[in-house]
Structure formats: structure tokens, C-alpha cells
Design a protein around this motif. Structure first.
Motif, PDB file in Angstrom:
ATOM      1  N   ARG A  44       6.989 -42.894  -9.241  1.00 49.90           N
ATOM      2  CA  ARG A  44       8.470 -42.353  -8.820  1.00 49.90           C
ATOM      3  C   ARG A  44       9.188 -43.587  -8.981  1.00 49.90           C
ATOM      4  N   CYS A  45      10.304 -43.786  -9.316  1.00 46.06           N
ATOM      5  CA  CYS A  45      11.142 -45.013  -9.429  1.00 46.06           C
ATOM      6  C   CYS A  45      12.303 -44.430  -8.155  1.00 46.06           C
ATOM      7  N   GLU A  46      12.425 -45.399  -7.360  1.00 47.72           N
ATOM      8  CA  GLU A  46      13.191 -45.413  -6.233  1.00 47.72           C
ATOM      9  C   GLU A  46      14.700 -45.590  -6.454  1.00 47.72           C
ATOM     10  N   ASP A  47      14.896 -45.979  -7.802  1.00 47.34           N
ATOM     11  CA  ASP A  47      16.253 -46.336  -8.100  1.00 47.34           C
ATOM     12  C   ASP A  47      16.902 -45.140  -8.762  1.00 47.34           C
ATOM     13  N   CYS A  48      16.200 -44.863  -9.805  1.00 50.71           N
ATOM     14  CA  CYS A  48      16.889 -43.742 -10.580  1.00 50.71           C
ATOM     15  C   CYS A  48      16.420 -42.369 -10.211  1.00 50.71           C
ATOM     16  N   ARG A  49      15.321 -42.387  -9.330  1.00 56.52           N
ATOM     17  CA  ARG A  49      14.443 -41.021  -9.053  1.00 56.52           C
ATOM     18  C   ARG A  49      13.702 -40.452 -10.119  1.00 56.52           C
ATOM     19  N   SER A 105       6.995 -51.109 -14.215  1.00 60.31           N
ATOM     20  CA  SER A 105       8.346 -51.017 -14.075  1.00 60.31           C
ATOM     21  C   SER A 105       8.886 -49.538 -14.754  1.00 60.31           C
ATOM     22  N   CYS A 106       9.951 -49.143 -14.096  1.00 56.09           N
ATOM     23  CA  CYS A 106      10.296 -47.930 -14.435  1.00 56.09           C
ATOM     24  C   CYS A 106      10.980 -47.849 -16.153  1.00 56.09           C
ATOM     25  N   PRO A 107      10.323 -46.835 -16.854  1.00 51.95           N
ATOM     26  CA  PRO A 107      10.751 -46.771 -18.141  1.00 51.95           C
ATOM     27  C   PRO A 107      12.336 -46.632 -18.495  1.00 51.95           C
ATOM     28  N   ALA A 108      12.997 -46.141 -17.490  1.00 53.25           N
ATOM     29  CA  ALA A 108      14.222 -45.824 -17.619  1.00 53.25           C
ATOM     30  C   ALA A 108      15.267 -46.692 -17.260  1.00 53.25           C
ATOM     31  N   CYS A 109      14.973 -47.512 -16.189  1.00 49.18           N
ATOM     32  CA  CYS A 109      16.096 -48.530 -15.753  1.00 49.18           C
ATOM     33  C   CYS A 109      15.262 -49.779 -15.741  1.00 49.18           C
ATOM     34  N   LYS A 110      13.902 -49.797 -16.060  1.00 49.17           N
ATOM     35  CA  LYS A 110      13.230 -51.334 -16.038  1.00 49.17           C
ATOM     36  C   LYS A 110      13.238 -52.026 -14.748  1.00 49.17           C
TER      37      LYS A 110
HETATM   38 ZN   LIG Z   1      14.192 -46.158 -12.471  1.00 47.05          ZN
END
Ligand SMILES: [Zn+2]
Length: 55
Positions: A8-13, A31-36
Motif C-alpha cells: 500500500r502506498c502511503e503517498d497516494c493510498r 516503488s509505487c507503480p502510480a507515483c513511483k
Molecule cells: Zn503512490
């Protein structure tokens, strides 16, 4: 069987699942696939045994 890891990405949830070896996971280059960003937390590590979730 393929080990999958839920994060779970803590940045973009965003929640996402990755398939990787333990060695790859231990390197910590997830790394998050959405916000990297690497501000991700691992959820439960699981093995893909359930197949009835999606038709
Ligand atoms: Zn993210």
C-alpha cells in the motif's frame, strides 16, 4: 506457486500487488507503480492459492 506481495502506498493510498522473489523484495527497491515513490508498506505476504475471487 508464485508468491505475491501486497503493498500500500502511503503517498497516494493506492494498493497494489507485486509478484517477486524474496530476494527482490529484500533489496527493498519497491516503488509505487502510480507515483513511483518508495513510501510503500507491505501488507500480508500471501501465496496465490485462492482462485475463486475473480471469475
Ligand atoms: Zn503512490
Amino acid at each position: 506457486m508464485v508468491p505475491t506481495y501486497e503493498f500500500r502506498c502511503e503517498d497516494c493510498r493506492r494498493e497494489f500487488t507485486l509478484v517477486m522473489s524474496m530476494a527482490e523484495r529484500d533489496k527493498g527497491k519497491i516503488s509505487c507503480p502510480a507515483c513511483k515513490k518508495k513510501n510503500v508498506k507491505q501488507k500480508i505476504s500471501t501465496f496465490q492459492t485462492k482462485t475463486s475471487k475473480k471469475s
